[in-house]
Enzyme design. Sequence first.
Site, PDB file in Angstrom:
ATOM      1  N   HIS A 119      42.433 -16.461  -0.031  1.00 59.26           N
ATOM      2  CA  HIS A 119      43.817 -15.694   0.763  1.00 59.26           C
ATOM      3  C   HIS A 119      44.610 -15.387  -0.774  1.00 59.26           C
ATOM      4  CE1 HIS A 119      46.899 -15.517   3.680  1.00 59.26           C
ATOM      5  NE2 HIS A 119      47.475 -15.763   2.857  1.00 59.26           N
ATOM      6  N   SER A 149      48.834 -11.360   5.340  1.00 58.98           N
ATOM      7  CA  SER A 149      49.349 -12.628   5.775  1.00 58.98           C
ATOM      8  C   SER A 149      50.429 -12.534   6.943  1.00 58.98           C
ATOM      9  CB  SER A 149      49.468 -13.313   4.597  1.00 58.98           C
ATOM     10  OG  SER A 149      49.504 -14.907   4.955  1.00 58.98           O
ATOM     11  N   ASP A 198      39.215 -18.199   3.207  1.00 60.40           N
ATOM     12  CA  ASP A 198      40.591 -18.199   3.619  1.00 60.40           C
ATOM     13  C   ASP A 198      40.878 -19.101   4.937  1.00 60.40           C
ATOM     14  OD1 ASP A 198      43.261 -17.767   4.475  1.00 60.40           O
ATOM     15  OD2 ASP A 198      42.983 -15.365   4.273  1.00 60.40           O
TER      16      ASP A 198
END
Length: 355
Positions: free
Chosen positions: A326, A202, A296
């Site tokens: 995610h 991320s 995601d």
Amino acid sequence: MSTAGAVAARAHRVQQAAERGAVRALFALPERAKRLLAGAPVVIDGQTLDVSTQLLLRVQRLSRKPGAETFPIPQGRVVLAEQSELLGEAFAMGAISDTEAGGVPVRVYVPRELLDAAARPTLVFIHGGGFIYGDRHSTHDSVCRFLADRAGVQVISVDYRLAPEAPFPAAFEDSLAVYRAVLGDPEQWRVDADRMAVGGDSAGGNLSAALALAAAREGLPLAFQLLIYPVTDSFGESASRQLFGRGFFLTHEFMDLAIDAYVPDHALRPDPRVHLLGAEIPDGVAPALVVTAGFDPLRDEGEAYARRLVEAGVDVELRRETGLIHGFLNWLGAPCAARDAVGVMAEQLSAALKR
């Protein structure tokens, strides 16, 4: 701490332990039982949500636990750490130490097989958390242990400064400072400069990708980059952000909070160190494994960045974990599709650094 405070803290620990046990028990159920509890399959954009993931999301909704982004940031950091620990696991290590590199706190993980090695294949790991959450202690300790153990590499986890206290480019500068410091003293860090990787998830994927570009420009050795559902678009206009920004853990509110905290000056948002889709790709960029999750919001921008690397001549493998969401990197404490996916990442990291 007062007696009442000690009692409350103990009660909270007991509650956390019970929640961890309950989540693990859910993941251990037979597939048919999980499907009955999770409900009808969720199919979006031609993808079917993994049943364990769907069940966990349903439990979260029924428990009405608010996301970290709904709290003031200091409290949200605690909430996210607790969420990460629900499916974490303290995998055994040969050695773990906390120190500094380039003035930045780091945690070093050494698997047993490398304790006596003078020059170790090494991953510099940069954690996610929207640039505002996460640390080397709680949110990503399990991840670093798992990757070190499964890949057979030393892991150096970077505890960069967080926004909003330290906005862009602080996190990037800290990450690059660690990498330079480690390469600058390979004997102290016991690294093999020819077998170095950088990776993260991320926000950490963003920082890792930006570091890989900087390494190529500066001529620093880098053998591999592991980009796990990376943030690559400062402006967030992809279709996947619209499709999955509600109900799949990572929310629009979280993403808005992250960019507002990390890059509060809108004039800096096109900077290629944060908006990677606008970055020039120099010669010599390290080969990459880019992993995205089907459900995601960041899926499309991660895949768009992978395509940009390919167009620039970089050796890239793009893998989409179609049924996952995610945050799946942290789900290592129970057998599930997420842990299997991270196991494959570890295998590919190992292969890249042991050639």
